[in-house]
Design an enzyme around this catalytic site. Structure first.
Site, mmCIF file in Angstrom:
data_model
loop_
_atom_site.group_PDB
_atom_site.id
_atom_site.type_symbol
_atom_site.label_atom_id
_atom_site.label_comp_id
_atom_site.label_asym_id
_atom_site.label_seq_id
_atom_site.Cartn_x
_atom_site.Cartn_y
_atom_site.Cartn_z
ATOM 1 N N LYS A 41 0.847 -1.197 0.000
ATOM 2 C CA LYS A 41 0.000 0.000 0.000
ATOM 3 C C LYS A 41 0.881 1.245 0.000
ATOM 4 O O LYS A 41 1.481 1.598 0.995
ATOM 5 C CB LYS A 41 -0.927 0.051 1.215
ATOM 6 C CG LYS A 41 -2.053 1.064 0.929
ATOM 7 C CD LYS A 41 -2.678 1.696 2.142
ATOM 8 C CE LYS A 41 -1.959 2.880 2.678
ATOM 9 N NZ LYS A 41 -1.863 4.059 1.803
ATOM 10 N N GLY A 97 2.667 4.375 13.624
ATOM 11 C CA GLY A 97 3.300 3.173 14.168
ATOM 12 C C GLY A 97 2.560 2.682 15.403
ATOM 13 O O GLY A 97 2.322 1.482 15.565
ATOM 14 N N GLU A 112 9.628 1.433 11.010
ATOM 15 C CA GLU A 112 10.676 2.438 10.767
ATOM 16 C C GLU A 112 9.997 3.784 10.925
ATOM 17 O O GLU A 112 9.264 4.230 10.048
ATOM 18 C CB GLU A 112 11.223 2.291 9.347
ATOM 19 C CG GLU A 112 12.040 1.052 9.128
ATOM 20 C CD GLU A 112 13.456 1.200 9.657
ATOM 21 O OE1 GLU A 112 13.979 2.324 9.680
ATOM 22 O OE2 GLU A 112 14.030 0.180 10.073
ATOM 23 N N CYS A 130 13.533 10.810 7.258
ATOM 24 C CA CYS A 130 13.431 10.499 8.691
ATOM 25 C C CYS A 130 14.737 10.750 9.431
ATOM 26 O O CYS A 130 14.729 11.066 10.616
ATOM 27 C CB CYS A 130 12.937 9.069 8.896
ATOM 28 S SG CYS A 130 13.901 7.862 7.990
ATOM 29 N N GLU A 176 9.395 15.792 15.616
ATOM 30 C CA GLU A 176 9.867 15.714 14.242
ATOM 31 C C GLU A 176 9.104 16.717 13.374
ATOM 32 O O GLU A 176 7.876 16.693 13.329
ATOM 33 C CB GLU A 176 9.653 14.302 13.697
ATOM 34 C CG GLU A 176 10.225 14.114 12.319
ATOM 35 C CD GLU A 176 10.111 12.682 11.828
ATOM 36 O OE1 GLU A 176 9.037 12.073 12.011
ATOM 37 O OE2 GLU A 176 11.093 12.180 11.258
HETATM 38 P P1 ADP Z 1 2.426 10.951 7.458
HETATM 39 O O1 ADP Z 1 1.714 11.323 8.746
HETATM 40 O O2 ADP Z 1 3.757 11.547 7.350
HETATM 41 O O3 ADP Z 1 1.586 11.083 6.236
HETATM 42 P P2 ADP Z 1 1.857 8.226 7.954
HETATM 43 O O4 ADP Z 1 2.606 7.438 8.957
HETATM 44 O O5 ADP Z 1 0.469 8.643 8.295
HETATM 45 O O6 ADP Z 1 2.772 9.432 7.588
HETATM 46 O O7 ADP Z 1 1.791 7.446 6.577
HETATM 47 C C1 ADP Z 1 2.634 6.397 6.185
HETATM 48 C C2 ADP Z 1 1.800 5.307 5.544
HETATM 49 O O8 ADP Z 1 0.915 4.787 6.520
HETATM 50 C C3 ADP Z 1 0.922 5.757 4.382
HETATM 51 O O9 ADP Z 1 0.898 4.729 3.406
HETATM 52 C C4 ADP Z 1 -0.439 5.913 5.035
HETATM 53 O O10 ADP Z 1 -1.505 5.760 4.122
HETATM 54 C C5 ADP Z 1 -0.414 4.768 6.021
HETATM 55 N N1 ADP Z 1 -1.339 4.914 7.156
HETATM 56 C C6 ADP Z 1 -1.744 6.052 7.766
HETATM 57 N N2 ADP Z 1 -2.577 5.771 8.779
HETATM 58 C C7 ADP Z 1 -2.717 4.424 8.820
HETATM 59 C C8 ADP Z 1 -3.428 3.504 9.655
HETATM 60 N N3 ADP Z 1 -4.192 3.916 10.661
HETATM 61 N N4 ADP Z 1 -3.305 2.183 9.407
HETATM 62 C C9 ADP Z 1 -2.513 1.737 8.421
HETATM 63 N N5 ADP Z 1 -1.821 2.549 7.590
HETATM 64 C C10 ADP Z 1 -1.912 3.876 7.786
#
Ligand code: ADP
Length: 500
Positions: free
Chosen positions: A198, A256, A273, A307, A404
């Protein structure tokens, strides 16, 4: 400043943008029930393409396809050598298409063409070549156990099998989309796993193009499935899916933590990560001709959306003035513009909301007494440009020193001795990476042993290669990617005991 997309896009790029965005599930390109969503060029705000909005139903189908492929003869029965050959072919195909992939990455993400073409594409290719070699070197061990088995007279022999962990959900972020996908796909495929990838909703395009290349490389259908969509929809469904054995994630610490909750049901294995607040220590004897350009890249590359970006710089007070002046002058010289314009040194941030967030951190810092000796403002043209920023007069408790920012912002703090510098550097919950700039072997050794981080660079910053394990201490993550530890994430050990 040029912010319009140059009208010199290659025919291949135009074709890729015009192709309807579909999901790759079980070898077929299919529409999503939820329709499509737009992906934008962050430099202009313009719509680039429509991609499928995958949701729970599509995630179910993709995980089902991956589960079915896991045991199917055309994948599970493939010899390790053939699996390695497929990985090598994927690398060759990415290399052959590297110009177009770079162009699409720039349009979708905003980075400069040089960053994509000279940094990230070679990195992605290297991932597949490195792990191609591992496919033929996965093996268990034989063991002579020391505990006697009853009844007397029988002995025990044992050996271990290394087996693919199962269906992997690879959830990747928007800062280096293709490279991040490669870092998960390559070891997972070498181990014999199957995946659902994804990509981030902001940057889905290179993943879709990669899907076409995987097919051409001869990967059997269903081994890699690609579901574009939003984090709270497709991402969350994938993270909670009972048939996913492992989630390989790169992204924010907040997400995370959400993944930890989602993994509870079937106790999925997780590699995370996450974020960082990486310090750089510049000692009095540092070669500034190395340190200044090295840290310019380490801080501002990809507009600071890295990061490991050097977000906190600690400099020996004896050279702090000279160092800061040089860093600020170099930062002021950087030209902002569209990533496809060869004159641009930096592109935009991923979007206007993110630029506003970066600006808010800097404004709050200024109100609390920080001074921007370079940048410190939105660039004014385009929706998401922020000037590379060097702050002084910061204090450890400021939010900009603790959280961050993920933008082109760093803060310089003087120190008087190395103990103080090490304490300041370690004063963070994060522990992703650090750099030390010195000509002294003993200072470098001491610092590398005292700094709490997954990576310590000496006289360099942001250097990566697939051979080098990469991970985070503290809230920067769980587990390691790259190198032999990176492969372990995708393998289970099964012990076979024989009473003989
Ligand atoms: P940012 O906040 O910098 O956009 P994210 O950690 O939200 O970074 O995004 C990293 C990835 O995690 C993206 O592919 C995003 O779609 C996905 N993502 C965001 N929220 C969720 C969630 N609750 N469960 C699974 N994947 C998620």
């Amino acid at each position: 400043m040029t912010v319009a997309a140059p009208d010199t896009l290659s025919t291949e790029t135009r074709a890729a943008l015009a192709a309807p965005g579909k999901l790759l599930i079980g070898g077929d390109w299919v529409d999503a029930e939820g329709g499509t969503f737009a992906t934008h060029d962050p430099a202009t705000g313009g719509v680039l393409a429509e991609v499928a909005r995958g949701g729970r139903g599509e995630v179910d189908a993709a995980v089902g396809a991956a589960k079915e492929a896991l045991g199917r003869a055309d994948w599970a029965g493939m010899t390790p050598a053939d699996r390695g050959a497929v990985l090598w072919r994927i690398a060759d195909l990415i290399e052959a298409e590297a110009d177009v992939l770079s162009e699409i990455e720039v349009l979708d993400q905003g980075k400069t063409y040089a960053t994509a073409r000279r940094g990230e594409l070679p990195g992605a290719i290297a991932q597949f070549r490195y792990y191609a070699g591992f496919a033929t070197k996965i093996h268990g061990t034989t063991i002579r156990p020391s505990i006697a088995y009853q009844p007397q007279g029988r002995q025990v022999r044992a050996h271990t099998l290394r087996e693919p962990i199962g269906v992997v959900a690879a959830i990747v972020p928007w800062n280096s989309p293709l490279l991040m996908a490669a870092m998960k796909l390559a070891p997972a495929l070498a181990a014999g796993c199957t995946l659902v990838l994804k990509p981030a909703e902001q940057t889905p395009l290179t993943a879709l193009m990669l899907g076409r290349l995987l097919e051409r490389a001869g990967l059997p259908p269903g081994v890699v499935n690609i579901v574009t969509g939003f984090g709270h929809e497709a991402g969350a469904a994938l993270a909670a899916h009972e048939d996913v054995a492992k989630v390989a994630f790169t992204g924010s610490t907040a997400t995370g933590r959400a993944l930890l909750d989602a993994a509870r049901g079937n106790l999925k294995k997780l590699t995370l990560e996450l974020g960082g607040k990486s310090p750089a220590l510049v000692l009095a004897d540092a070669d500034l001709d190395l340190a200044v350009p090295g840290l310019m890249r380490g801080i501002f590359a990809n507009s600071g959306q890295v990061c490991v970006a050097g977000a906190r710089v600690y400099v020996d007070r004896k050279i702090a003035g000279a160092f800061t002046d040089r860093l600020a002058a170099e930062a002021d010289r950087l030209r902002l513009g569209h990533g496809l314009d060869p004159a641009s040194d930096l592109g935009p941030l991923i979007g206007p909301d993110h630029a506003a967030k970066v600006a808010a951190y800097v404004e709050a810092g200024k109100r609390a007494g920080a001074e921007a000796v370079a940048g410190g403002r939105l660039a004014g043209e385009g929706p998401a440009f922020y000037r590379p920023t060097v702050l002084t007069g910061v204090r450890p408790e400021m939010a900009l020193m603790r959280e961050e920012i993920f933008g082109p912002v760093t803060a310089v703090t003087p120190f008087d001795d190395i103990d103080e510098a090490l304490a300041l550097a370690n004063d963070t919950e994060y522990g992703l990476a650090t750099s030390v700039w010195t000509e002294s072997l003993s200072a470098a050794t001491r610092a590398s042993e005292s700094l709490r981080a997954g990576t310590v660079w000496v006289n360099c910053h942001s250097y990566f290669s697939p051979e080098l394990p990469k991970g985070g201490h503290g809230i920067s993550g769980w587990g390691y990617e790259n190198g032999a530890p990176g492969l372990e994430n995708y393998l289970e050990t099964k012990t076979v005991c024989l009473s003989v």
